[in-house]
Design a protein around this motif. Structure first.
Motif, PDB file in Angstrom:
ATOM      1  N   SER A   4       8.426 -24.086 -18.953  1.00  0.00           N
ATOM      2  CA  SER A   4       8.789 -25.135 -19.832  1.00  0.00           C
ATOM      3  C   SER A   4       7.553 -25.909 -20.252  1.00  0.00           C
ATOM      4  CB  SER A   4       9.550 -26.282 -18.774  1.00  0.00           C
ATOM      5  OG  SER A   4       9.385 -27.618 -19.182  1.00  0.00           O
ATOM      6  N   THR A   5       7.515 -26.238 -21.645  1.00  0.00           N
ATOM      7  CA  THR A   5       6.438 -26.627 -22.216  1.00  0.00           C
ATOM      8  C   THR A   5       6.288 -28.328 -21.780  1.00  0.00           C
ATOM      9  OG1 THR A   5       7.945 -27.342 -24.083  1.00  0.00           O
ATOM     10  CG2 THR A   5       6.495 -25.520 -24.406  1.00  0.00           C
ATOM     11  N   GLN A  55      10.419 -19.541 -23.462  1.00  0.00           N
ATOM     12  CA  GLN A  55      10.333 -20.631 -22.623  1.00  0.00           C
ATOM     13  C   GLN A  55      11.234 -20.016 -21.521  1.00  0.00           C
ATOM     14  OE1 GLN A  55      10.222 -25.174 -22.768  1.00  0.00           O
ATOM     15  NE2 GLN A  55      12.179 -24.443 -23.397  1.00  0.00           N
ATOM     16  N   ARG A  61      14.323 -27.044 -19.795  1.00  0.00           N
ATOM     17  CA  ARG A  61      15.230 -28.121 -19.282  1.00  0.00           C
ATOM     18  C   ARG A  61      15.537 -29.092 -20.186  1.00  0.00           C
ATOM     19  NH1 ARG A  61      12.287 -31.250 -16.700  1.00  0.00           N
ATOM     20  NH2 ARG A  61      10.339 -30.513 -16.906  1.00  0.00           N
ATOM     21  N   GLY A  62      16.931 -29.678 -19.862  1.00  0.00           N
ATOM     22  CA  GLY A  62      17.337 -30.730 -20.571  1.00  0.00           C
ATOM     23  C   GLY A  62      17.545 -31.979 -19.564  1.00  0.00           C
ATOM     24  N   ARG A  63      18.247 -33.077 -19.923  1.00  0.00           N
ATOM     25  CA  ARG A  63      18.363 -34.025 -18.746  1.00  0.00           C
ATOM     26  C   ARG A  63      19.192 -33.630 -17.650  1.00  0.00           C
ATOM     27  NH1 ARG A  63      21.119 -38.102 -22.473  1.00  0.00           N
ATOM     28  NH2 ARG A  63      22.009 -36.220 -23.175  1.00  0.00           N
ATOM     29  N   ARG A  87      19.875 -29.937 -16.373  1.00  0.00           N
ATOM     30  CA  ARG A  87      20.647 -28.992 -17.275  1.00  0.00           C
ATOM     31  C   ARG A  87      19.784 -28.297 -17.937  1.00  0.00           C
ATOM     32  NH1 ARG A  87      24.462 -33.843 -18.965  1.00  0.00           N
ATOM     33  NH2 ARG A  87      22.923 -34.490 -20.229  1.00  0.00           N
ATOM     34  N   LYS A  88      20.108 -27.092 -18.528  1.00  0.00           N
ATOM     35  CA  LYS A  88      18.939 -26.114 -18.970  1.00  0.00           C
ATOM     36  C   LYS A  88      19.068 -26.038 -20.484  1.00  0.00           C
ATOM     37  CE  LYS A  88      19.453 -22.496 -15.493  1.00  0.00           C
ATOM     38  NZ  LYS A  88      19.635 -23.384 -14.401  1.00  0.00           N
ATOM     39  N   TRP A  89      17.900 -25.709 -20.991  1.00  0.00           N
ATOM     40  CA  TRP A  89      17.716 -25.483 -22.349  1.00  0.00           C
ATOM     41  C   TRP A  89      17.552 -23.981 -22.594  1.00  0.00           C
ATOM     42  CZ3 TRP A  89      19.223 -27.916 -26.629  1.00  0.00           C
ATOM     43  CH2 TRP A  89      18.851 -27.482 -27.790  1.00  0.00           C
ATOM     44  N   ILE A  90      18.511 -23.273 -23.439  1.00  0.00           N
ATOM     45  CA  ILE A  90      18.501 -21.809 -23.351  1.00  0.00           C
ATOM     46  C   ILE A  90      17.771 -21.362 -24.273  1.00  0.00           C
ATOM     47  CG2 ILE A  90      20.097 -19.937 -23.554  1.00  0.00           C
ATOM     48  CD1 ILE A  90      21.217 -21.454 -21.392  1.00  0.00           C
ATOM     49  N   LYS A 144      25.382 -28.778 -31.831  1.00  0.00           N
ATOM     50  CA  LYS A 144      23.917 -29.011 -31.533  1.00  0.00           C
ATOM     51  C   LYS A 144      23.192 -28.071 -32.207  1.00  0.00           C
ATOM     52  CE  LYS A 144      21.749 -30.487 -27.334  1.00  0.00           C
ATOM     53  NZ  LYS A 144      21.669 -31.241 -26.064  1.00  0.00           N
ATOM     54  N   GLY A 182      17.815 -30.354 -29.153  1.00  0.00           N
ATOM     55  CA  GLY A 182      17.954 -31.338 -28.061  1.00  0.00           C
ATOM     56  C   GLY A 182      16.583 -31.937 -27.549  1.00  0.00           C
ATOM     57  N   ASN A 239      16.874 -24.977 -32.499  1.00  0.00           N
ATOM     58  CA  ASN A 239      17.501 -23.845 -32.956  1.00  0.00           C
ATOM     59  C   ASN A 239      17.212 -23.128 -34.383  1.00  0.00           C
ATOM     60  OD1 ASN A 239      18.548 -23.394 -30.166  1.00  0.00           O
ATOM     61  ND2 ASN A 239      20.582 -24.267 -30.962  1.00  0.00           N
ATOM     62  N   ILE A 244      25.830 -20.155 -25.260  1.00  0.00           N
ATOM     63  CA  ILE A 244      25.745 -21.509 -24.937  1.00  0.00           C
ATOM     64  C   ILE A 244      26.947 -22.278 -24.592  1.00  0.00           C
ATOM     65  CG2 ILE A 244      24.728 -23.537 -25.715  1.00  0.00           C
ATOM     66  CD1 ILE A 244      22.877 -21.920 -27.467  1.00  0.00           C
ATOM     67  N   ASP A 245      27.071 -22.939 -23.505  1.00  0.00           N
ATOM     68  CA  ASP A 245      28.447 -23.440 -23.202  1.00  0.00           C
ATOM     69  C   ASP A 245      29.055 -24.459 -23.808  1.00  0.00           C
ATOM     70  OD1 ASP A 245      26.456 -25.330 -22.315  1.00  0.00           O
ATOM     71  OD2 ASP A 245      27.354 -25.640 -20.440  1.00  0.00           O
ATOM     72  N   LYS A 246      28.307 -25.273 -24.900  1.00  0.00           N
ATOM     73  CA  LYS A 246      28.756 -26.045 -25.590  1.00  0.00           C
ATOM     74  C   LYS A 246      28.566 -25.668 -26.970  1.00  0.00           C
ATOM     75  CE  LYS A 246      29.663 -29.892 -22.650  1.00  0.00           C
ATOM     76  NZ  LYS A 246      28.800 -30.360 -21.786  1.00  0.00           N
TER      77      LYS A 246
HETATM   78  C1  BT5 Z   1      18.685 -31.647 -24.058  1.00  0.00           C
HETATM   79  O1  BT5 Z   1      19.106 -32.145 -22.901  1.00  0.00           O
HETATM   80  O2  BT5 Z   1      19.266 -31.464 -25.034  1.00  0.00           O
HETATM   81  C2  BT5 Z   1      17.119 -31.567 -24.123  1.00  0.00           C
HETATM   82  C3  BT5 Z   1      16.718 -30.155 -24.374  1.00  0.00           C
HETATM   83  C4  BT5 Z   1      14.978 -30.159 -24.501  1.00  0.00           C
HETATM   84  C5  BT5 Z   1      14.490 -28.863 -24.614  1.00  0.00           C
HETATM   85  C6  BT5 Z   1      13.067 -28.691 -24.920  1.00  0.00           C
HETATM   86  S1  BT5 Z   1      12.579 -27.300 -25.318  1.00  0.00           S
HETATM   87  C7  BT5 Z   1      11.049 -27.792 -25.020  1.00  0.00           C
HETATM   88  C8  BT5 Z   1      10.806 -28.663 -23.990  1.00  0.00           C
HETATM   89  N1  BT5 Z   1      10.578 -28.187 -22.683  1.00  0.00           N
HETATM   90  C9  BT5 Z   1      11.766 -28.112 -21.839  1.00  0.00           C
HETATM   91  O3  BT5 Z   1      11.687 -27.811 -20.904  1.00  0.00           O
HETATM   92  N2  BT5 Z   1      12.816 -28.828 -22.396  1.00  0.00           N
HETATM   93  C10 BT5 Z   1      12.274 -29.611 -23.717  1.00  0.00           C
HETATM   94  P1  BT5 Z   1      20.765 -32.275 -22.491  1.00  0.00           P
HETATM   95  O4  BT5 Z   1      21.111 -33.514 -23.608  1.00  0.00           O
HETATM   96  O5  BT5 Z   1      20.701 -32.562 -21.159  1.00  0.00           O
HETATM   97  O6  BT5 Z   1      21.482 -30.978 -23.124  1.00  0.00           O
HETATM   98  C11 BT5 Z   1      21.481 -30.008 -22.463  1.00  0.00           C
HETATM   99  C12 BT5 Z   1      22.813 -29.144 -22.922  1.00  0.00           C
HETATM  100  O7  BT5 Z   1      22.352 -28.634 -24.046  1.00  0.00           O
HETATM  101  C13 BT5 Z   1      23.190 -27.843 -21.883  1.00  0.00           C
HETATM  102  O8  BT5 Z   1      23.878 -28.180 -21.032  1.00  0.00           O
HETATM  103  C14 BT5 Z   1      23.875 -27.194 -22.979  1.00  0.00           C
HETATM  104  O9  BT5 Z   1      24.965 -27.307 -23.044  1.00  0.00           O
HETATM  105  C15 BT5 Z   1      23.183 -27.433 -24.351  1.00  0.00           C
HETATM  106  N3  BT5 Z   1      22.271 -26.458 -24.543  1.00  0.00           N
HETATM  107  C16 BT5 Z   1      21.342 -25.653 -23.934  1.00  0.00           C
HETATM  108  N4  BT5 Z   1      20.517 -24.741 -24.550  1.00  0.00           N
HETATM  109  C17 BT5 Z   1      20.946 -25.022 -25.909  1.00  0.00           C
HETATM  110  C18 BT5 Z   1      20.572 -24.461 -27.337  1.00  0.00           C
HETATM  111  N5  BT5 Z   1      19.478 -23.462 -27.313  1.00  0.00           N
HETATM  112  N6  BT5 Z   1      21.008 -24.907 -28.313  1.00  0.00           N
HETATM  113  C19 BT5 Z   1      22.033 -25.958 -28.362  1.00  0.00           C
HETATM  114  N7  BT5 Z   1      22.377 -26.459 -27.359  1.00  0.00           N
HETATM  115  C20 BT5 Z   1      21.917 -26.258 -26.126  1.00  0.00           C
END
Ligand code: BT5
Length: 239
Positions: free
Chosen positions: A11-12, A34, A38-40, A43-46, A106, A109, A131, A142-144
């Motif tokens: 993860s960056t 990556q 991670r998201g918040r 949660r995962k960032w794909i 989306k 994120g 993206n 992606i689940d959403k």
């Molecule tokens: C976010 O969290 O949207 C924050 C994502 C941040 C990612 C960046 S990448 C560089 C840096 N390094 C990291 O490890 N993270 C940051 P949140 O609001 O919690 O949303 C997460 C949700 O977005 C997931 O549960 C999915 O539903 C959706 N999601 C995951 N991957 C996605 C993608 N590639 N495009 C669109 N939606 C996605």
């Protein structure tokens, strides 16, 4: 702005947090791949391939914790919206607090994480995933609802060019933003928000609250009118 390229990293944001003391303010770290983005709230960032953006900006304009740190995610969402409008002819919206949405899906994120050591605040890792070139097929895992700039414009996006444009816009308004804080971007943020004056439900750490989104405070928090009283929310997700 110094730019560091990593071929592959978990993860960056983690990379920046681990190296925050050595990295100067306004260093940008991006990775081609990556593996555990991670998201918040865990949660995962794909990762949908190396022609998309996984970026973290090092921020330590102040040595101690400052209210501005909680608004950098909103600042970055505004910067991205400006770029998408001006350069790609898109009409993105912001979903509180900082998701960037195109046609209800989306595209990016943002995740900010502070780092402390022995009670001392060391800085903020401001991460964003965008993206750029994700195909319809890849988006479907992606689940959403999700989209990419390529999916919206049918235009291949050069990652390096996009990164440079994003960072230069980020730097252009940065000095003013760190002096004036959220009020500097408030009007723009509200004008692109897709939830104001609408009936919404937010999830705050598992608890649901419904009402009319009246607006955003000067500190970036959400004003939600529930029955007759207006509550202020600093964290949460709009469902
Ligand atoms: C976010 O969290 O949207 C924050 C994502 C941040 C990612 C960046 S990448 C560089 C840096 N390094 C990291 O490890 N993270 C940051 P949140 O609001 O919690 O949303 C997460 C949700 O977005 C997931 O549960 C999915 O539903 C959706 N999601 C995951 N991957 C996605 C993608 N590639 N495009 C669109 N939606 C996605």
């Amino acid at each position: 702005m110094d730019i560091i390229r990593l071929k592959e990293i978990n993860s960056t944001n983690d990379y920046v947090k681990q190296n925050i003391q050595a990295l100067p303010n306004l260093t940008a770290v991006y990775a081609d791949r990556q593996t555990s983005g991670r998201g918040r709230l865990e949660r995962k960032w794909i990762d949908t391939g190396d022609d998309n953006l996984y970026l973290t900006i090092v921020l330590k304009p102040f040595k101690t914790i400052n209210p501005i740190y909680s608004n950098f995610t909103q600042y970055l969402s505004v910067i991205l919206v400006m770029l998408l409008e001006e350069e790609y002819n898109l009409s993105p919206k912001i979903k509180w607090p900082n998701d960037v949405i195109i046609n209800g899906k989306k595209v990016a994120g943002i995740l900010a994480e502070g780092t402390t050591k022995g009670g001392e605040f060391l800085g903020l890792a401001l991460g964003i995933g965008v993206n750029l070139n994700t195909t319809k097929e890849e988006l479907s895992i992606i689940d959403k609802p999700a989209t990419s700039i390529f999916n919206e414009t049918c235009q291949y996006i050069n990652k390096i060019e996009f990164l440079e444009k994003l960072l230069s816009k980020f730097c252009l308004l940065y000095d003013k933003f760190i002096v004036e804080g959220f009020p500097f971007i408030k009007k723009y943020y509200e004008s692109r928000a897709n939830f104001i004056n609408k009936n919404i439900t937010i999830n705050v750490l598992g608890k649901l609250h419904s009402g009319i989104a009246e607006g955003i405070s000067d500190d970036g928090s959400l004003l939600l009118k529930e029955d007759k009283t207006t509550s202020v929310y600093f964290i949460g997700d709009i469902l």
